[in-house]
Design a protein around this motif. Structure first.
Motif, PDB file in Angstrom:
ATOM      1  N   GLU A 107      29.612  51.202  24.459  1.00  0.00           N
ATOM      2  CA  GLU A 107      29.058  52.114  25.461  1.00  0.00           C
ATOM      3  C   GLU A 107      29.895  53.388  25.501  1.00  0.00           C
ATOM      4  OE1 GLU A 107      26.367  53.377  28.343  1.00  0.00           O
ATOM      5  OE2 GLU A 107      26.299  51.565  27.113  1.00  0.00           O
ATOM      6  N   PRO A 108      29.255  54.570  25.492  1.00  0.00           N
ATOM      7  CA  PRO A 108      30.020  55.820  25.589  1.00  0.00           C
ATOM      8  C   PRO A 108      30.934  55.808  26.797  1.00  0.00           C
ATOM      9  CG  PRO A 108      27.714  56.274  25.093  1.00  0.00           C
ATOM     10  CD  PRO A 108      27.808  54.811  25.388  1.00  0.00           C
ATOM     11  N   ARG A 109      32.170  56.266  26.595  1.00  0.00           N
ATOM     12  CA  ARG A 109      33.176  56.206  27.664  1.00  0.00           C
ATOM     13  C   ARG A 109      32.727  56.956  28.912  1.00  0.00           C
ATOM     14  NH1 ARG A 109      35.389  51.841  26.940  1.00  0.00           N
ATOM     15  NH2 ARG A 109      33.233  51.644  26.271  1.00  0.00           N
ATOM     16  N   ARG A 110      31.900  57.969  28.747  1.00  0.00           N
ATOM     17  CA  ARG A 110      31.459  58.748  29.904  1.00  0.00           C
ATOM     18  C   ARG A 110      30.568  57.934  30.838  1.00  0.00           C
ATOM     19  NH1 ARG A 110      28.258  60.060  25.580  1.00  0.00           N
ATOM     20  NH2 ARG A 110      26.006  59.774  25.893  1.00  0.00           N
ATOM     21  N   ASN A 111      30.085  56.773  30.351  1.00  0.00           N
ATOM     22  CA  ASN A 111      29.141  55.981  31.140  1.00  0.00           C
ATOM     23  C   ASN A 111      29.550  54.509  31.164  1.00  0.00           C
ATOM     24  OD1 ASN A 111      26.740  55.776  32.678  1.00  0.00           O
ATOM     25  ND2 ASN A 111      25.592  55.043  30.911  1.00  0.00           N
ATOM     26  N   ALA A 112      30.864  54.244  31.095  1.00  0.00           N
ATOM     27  CA  ALA A 112      31.330  52.870  30.942  1.00  0.00           C
ATOM     28  C   ALA A 112      32.214  52.425  32.101  1.00  0.00           C
ATOM     29  CB  ALA A 112      32.099  52.727  29.627  1.00  0.00           C
ATOM     30  N   VAL A 113      31.981  51.188  32.563  1.00  0.00           N
ATOM     31  CA  VAL A 113      32.792  50.567  33.608  1.00  0.00           C
ATOM     32  C   VAL A 113      33.920  49.779  32.958  1.00  0.00           C
ATOM     33  CG1 VAL A 113      32.763  48.954  35.548  1.00  0.00           C
ATOM     34  CG2 VAL A 113      30.767  50.388  35.096  1.00  0.00           C
ATOM     35  N   PHE A 114      35.121  49.910  33.517  1.00  0.00           N
ATOM     36  CA  PHE A 114      36.294  49.241  32.950  1.00  0.00           C
ATOM     37  C   PHE A 114      36.591  47.918  33.654  1.00  0.00           C
ATOM     38  CE2 PHE A 114      41.055  48.905  32.533  1.00  0.00           C
ATOM     39  CZ  PHE A 114      41.051  48.580  31.176  1.00  0.00           C
ATOM     40  N   VAL A 115      36.646  47.931  34.997  1.00  0.00           N
ATOM     41  CA  VAL A 115      36.922  46.719  35.771  1.00  0.00           C
ATOM     42  C   VAL A 115      35.597  46.163  36.273  1.00  0.00           C
ATOM     43  CG1 VAL A 115      38.026  45.786  37.836  1.00  0.00           C
ATOM     44  CG2 VAL A 115      39.242  47.446  36.413  1.00  0.00           C
ATOM     45  N   PRO A 116      35.269  44.900  35.948  1.00  0.00           N
ATOM     46  CA  PRO A 116      33.928  44.368  36.224  1.00  0.00           C
ATOM     47  C   PRO A 116      33.640  44.009  37.672  1.00  0.00           C
ATOM     48  CG  PRO A 116      35.295  42.684  35.246  1.00  0.00           C
ATOM     49  CD  PRO A 116      36.102  43.946  35.205  1.00  0.00           C
ATOM     50  N   GLY A 117      34.679  43.835  38.493  1.00  0.00           N
ATOM     51  CA  GLY A 117      34.461  43.403  39.864  1.00  0.00           C
ATOM     52  C   GLY A 117      35.279  44.195  40.855  1.00  0.00           C
ATOM     53  N   SER A 118      34.968  44.006  42.129  1.00  0.00           N
ATOM     54  CA  SER A 118      35.662  44.722  43.195  1.00  0.00           C
ATOM     55  C   SER A 118      37.006  44.072  43.490  1.00  0.00           C
ATOM     56  CB  SER A 118      34.807  44.718  44.450  1.00  0.00           C
ATOM     57  OG  SER A 118      34.778  43.409  45.011  1.00  0.00           O
ATOM     58  N   ALA A 119      37.776  44.736  44.359  1.00  0.00           N
ATOM     59  CA  ALA A 119      39.048  44.163  44.810  1.00  0.00           C
ATOM     60  C   ALA A 119      38.811  42.846  45.535  1.00  0.00           C
ATOM     61  CB  ALA A 119      39.761  45.153  45.722  1.00  0.00           C
ATOM     62  N   VAL A 120      37.724  42.749  46.292  1.00  0.00           N
ATOM     63  CA  VAL A 120      37.404  41.515  47.019  1.00  0.00           C
ATOM     64  C   VAL A 120      37.120  40.377  46.033  1.00  0.00           C
ATOM     65  CG1 VAL A 120      35.725  40.427  48.567  1.00  0.00           C
ATOM     66  CG2 VAL A 120      36.584  42.714  49.072  1.00  0.00           C
ATOM     67  N   PHE A 121      36.410  40.676  44.959  1.00  0.00           N
ATOM     68  CA  PHE A 121      36.092  39.662  43.950  1.00  0.00           C
ATOM     69  C   PHE A 121      37.373  39.084  43.346  1.00  0.00           C
ATOM     70  CE2 PHE A 121      35.549  38.720  39.398  1.00  0.00           C
ATOM     71  CZ  PHE A 121      34.594  37.710  39.457  1.00  0.00           C
ATOM     72  N   PHE A 122      38.274  39.946  42.888  1.00  0.00           N
ATOM     73  CA  PHE A 122      39.483  39.456  42.222  1.00  0.00           C
ATOM     74  C   PHE A 122      40.472  38.834  43.208  1.00  0.00           C
ATOM     75  CE2 PHE A 122      37.961  42.264  38.805  1.00  0.00           C
ATOM     76  CZ  PHE A 122      38.051  41.376  37.745  1.00  0.00           C
ATOM     77  N   ALA A 123      40.518  39.344  44.435  1.00  0.00           N
ATOM     78  CA  ALA A 123      41.443  38.784  45.417  1.00  0.00           C
ATOM     79  C   ALA A 123      41.044  37.368  45.827  1.00  0.00           C
ATOM     80  CB  ALA A 123      41.504  39.687  46.646  1.00  0.00           C
ATOM     81  N   ASP A 124      39.779  37.022  45.660  1.00  0.00           N
ATOM     82  CA  ASP A 124      39.291  35.699  46.070  1.00  0.00           C
ATOM     83  C   ASP A 124      39.439  34.647  44.972  1.00  0.00           C
ATOM     84  OD1 ASP A 124      38.141  34.091  48.124  1.00  0.00           O
ATOM     85  OD2 ASP A 124      36.194  34.169  47.123  1.00  0.00           O
ATOM     86  N   LEU A 125      39.871  35.059  43.779  1.00  0.00           N
ATOM     87  CA  LEU A 125      39.948  34.111  42.672  1.00  0.00           C
ATOM     88  C   LEU A 125      40.936  32.964  42.916  1.00  0.00           C
ATOM     89  CD1 LEU A 125      39.648  36.343  39.476  1.00  0.00           C
ATOM     90  CD2 LEU A 125      37.866  35.163  40.754  1.00  0.00           C
TER      91      LEU A 125
END
Length: 682
Positions: free
Chosen positions: A405-423
């Protein structure tokens, strides 16, 4: 506890922190690596392959034209109707005014729903065994999350493709059941499987150190948690939809620096008709129903059993009080009245008495220790409240983009802070299942993980680090929500609904990524909010006392303030909620920064004119020192971690950049092609 969650921290930190980059499971509770997910989709987890057996189809259904399949017709019809109705139904006067306009460019284009070239990409597989307390499933759920993707030929020889801000979660019962009908490769008959068996497979998956293709093959093998026997069409429970239905630019909604609305709906699987049918949404309170009989709702809710469940984060609201649709708004998160669906439905004195009587009878409160705590917990358990608690543009899981995916339109981290904090909590529950014990399903507030997981999250910003939600007050429910060393709690979006809450930012001066505008949200009525700046003050617009103005430190040599509407209320500027400090160049970047690209004046006009996004990105962006981010160090609320630019020498490897989400083509419904020639099936 530290040893238990080493895998979590290794996965969050990424390459170079004691694990190989090929490990793609986040602590045995999620598959988030885009290359692994692409391989899983090719290997049988496309939504069409999974739905095929449930529909009784003997051939594979191409992902294209998926909404034309009879099972999804109710979904298609409901979405298109909601898109048509939403402006007129909104309590927000800015949005309701759109209903009088013939301009539909700011709304999701329903033509994409029917286009043959539209598909759904697998962007995540999430283990939700932590939902085993609900009763309808003994072992919890498994969710496959898909993002909507279009590819159209706007002009002969000019094809444009992008994801759009629409996710669909296909939710499975985590415990396999025997599929009816003839067994096949994708629909095998399963023998009795225990919750411990399911959990052990996920824990084993978290230990694998394999390349994406190999890991995907193992996950789908007879030993893996995603084998045909462990995950098949007989386990499908429902489809969950989250989509941006409209977006106002910063120039048309100046006070908040833009505005977006997100539609949330649930469609339960009906085996009798082989269709997904619109249904009541879990814990999404219907304000009209409750307002018609507040006493009945209060009587039902303020019982010992329900106070116990609410305190532990496992309340299930009676279906008679629930809605079939919800709309959340951004920016502003939980400070926005429309995201507080339960606001004003309960009498505070009645809640206070109920809590005191509950304790007097010998019961203990863990999290909810005040009326304010009760109200926040009730709101964040609704769909609207949950999705707008430190989310990413209305989502908690978006999926990361592959390297193609072109970097201009690409997401790096797949989830929110809430998602990762709940792992860590989710992982602990999987371990309890694996050991054959009954897990403790309780949880802390969505805005702040339970303190017992603080050690597991040490070394990240996910507990009390930069960008975390914090509290400046004395309320017993939140008094421990402080910021870590070197940080202070600043009120970016003050709110009378949840007073005293803020964001953890740098204590000494202003660091890259810190907010440079602070204010309060004034509510004229529920759903109708106005953002009033306290710093720098906008006394004329909101009647703010200029004496309250405390100008932030932004006049630093070599630095600049990216902002939405700073000194001139009529200035046409970008949508930066709360503003952010940036370094004007990428020379001598501080530790918290990396080199990235930022939209400049003219970007929105370029997109709005229908010009190619690649052209607009090239002509109307500039390089700057921006806040660096990764899974362990997320962005502030209302910002998104985008892919780093490999072509910028000063960019830090393994880091993304924090920018407003609507600067990314795939997270805005406006600016995409409005007309094209319909693709034809091969």
């Amino acid at each position: 506890m530290i040893g238990r969650f080493l895998l979590l921290l290794a996965a969050l930190m990424g390459p170079g922190i004691g694990t190989a980059s090929a490990v793609t499971l986040d602590s045995s509770v999620a598959v988030t690596d885009p290359e692994t997910l692409q391989a899983l989709e090719r290997g049988g987890l496309s939504i069409s392959r999974l739905l095929g057996p449930a529909l009784g189809l003997t051939r594979d259904v191409d992902n294209r034209s998926l909404f034309s399949v009879r099972a999804l017709t109710p979904v298609r019809n409901a979405v298109k109707q909601q898109i048509a109705d939403e402006p007129g139904n909104s309590p927000d006067p800015y949005v309701a005014a759109l209903a009088k306009s013939k301009d539909s460019s700011q709304k999701f284009n329903p033509k994409y729903i029917d286009d043959n070239g539209s598909t759904l990409d697998l962007t995540g597989v999430v283990n939700r065994m932590d939902r085993g307390y609900l009763g309808h499933t003994e072992c919890g759920e498994i969710r496959l999350i898909y993002r909507f993707h279009y590819s159209v030929e706007e002009k002969p020889g000019q094809r444009i493709s992008s994801r759009l801000p629409l996710t669909m979660s296909l939710v499975f019962n985590a415990k396999p059941t025997a599929a009816s009908g003839r067994a096949s490769k994708d629909r095998p008959r399963s023998t009795s499987v225990s919750c411990a068996d399911v959990a052990k497979r996920w824990l084993a998956a978290g230990q694998k150190d394999l390349a994406p293709d190999q890991l995907a093959a193992w996950l789908r093998s007879d030993e893996g948690p995603l084998s045909g026997a462990m995950l098949n069409s007989a386990q499908i429970m429902r489809l969950e939809l989250n989509m941006q239905v409209l977006r106002l630019s910063a120039s048309s909604r100046r006070d908040f620096g833009g505005h977006a609305e997100y539609l949330l709906k649930i469609f339960k699987w009906d085996p009798a008709t082989a269709t997904f049918q619109e249904s009541k949404m879990e814990n999404q309170i219907d304000r009209k129903v409750v307002l018609a009989d507040r006493q009945a709702f209060s009587k039902w809710l303020l019982t010992d059993r329900n106070i116990y469940d609410l305190d532990r984060g496992r309340l299930v609201i009676d279906e008679k009080f629930l809605a079939t649709s919800a709309v959340s708004v951004a920016p502003g998160g939980m400070s926005r009245s429309q995201n507080n669906i339960a606001y004003g439905l309960l009498d505070d004195d009645a809640v206070d008495k109920a809590l005191k009587d509950y304790v007097a009878r010998g019961n203990q409160l863990r999290a909810v220790k005040s009326v304010a705590g009760f109200n926040l917990r009730l709101n964040e358990m609704t769909c609207t409240g949950c999705h707008q608690t430190h989310g990413i543009a209305g989502f908690h899981y978006t999926g990361a983009d592959p390297a193609s995916e072109p970097r201009r339109n690409a997401v790096f981290v797949p989830g929110s802070a809430v998602f990762f904090a709940d792992l860590p909590r989710r992982r602990a529950i999987v371990e309890e299942f694996a050991a054959g014990r009954h897990p403790d399903f309780s949880r802390g507030f969505a805005a702040r993980p339970d303190q017992k997981y603080a050690e597991a999250l040490k070394g990240t910003d996910l507990y009390d680090g930069w960008g975390s939600i914090c509290y400046r007050g004395t309320d017993a429910s939140f008094k421990d929500w402080s910021c870590g060393e070197g940080l202070r709690c600043a009120g970016v979006h003050e709110s009378a609904i949840h007073p005293g809450f803020g964001t953890c930012v740098s204590e000494a001066g202003t660091a890259v990524g810190d907010p440079v505008e602070f204010g309060e949200i004034k509510m004229s009525k529920w759903g109708s909010d106005q953002y009033c700046r306290l710093s720098p003050a906008t006394a004329k617009a909101c009647g703010i006392d200029p004496a309250r103005d405390k100008k932030p430190l932004v006049k630093l040599a070599g630095y600049g303030a990216a902002r939405q509407r700073y000194d001139n209320p009529e200035q046409k500027t970008g949508g930066f909620p709360g503003g952010l400090l940036r370094k004007a160049s990428c020379d001598k970047l501080p530790d918290e920064a990396t080199c990235g690209r930022l939209a400049k004046t003219g970007f929105n006009d370029c997109i709005g004119s229908g010009k190619d996004h690649k052209f607009c990105t090239r002509e109307f962006t500039k390089t700057a020192g921006l806040r660096a981010c990764d899974k362990a160090h997320p962005c502030r609320e209302d910002y998104i971690c985008t892919a780093g630019y490999d072509d910028l020498a000063e960019a830090k490897p393994g880091k993304g950049t924090c920018i407003p989400p609507y600067f990314i083509f795939q997270f805005r419904v406006d600016g995409h092609p409005r007309s094209w020639v319909q693709d034809t099936q091969d």
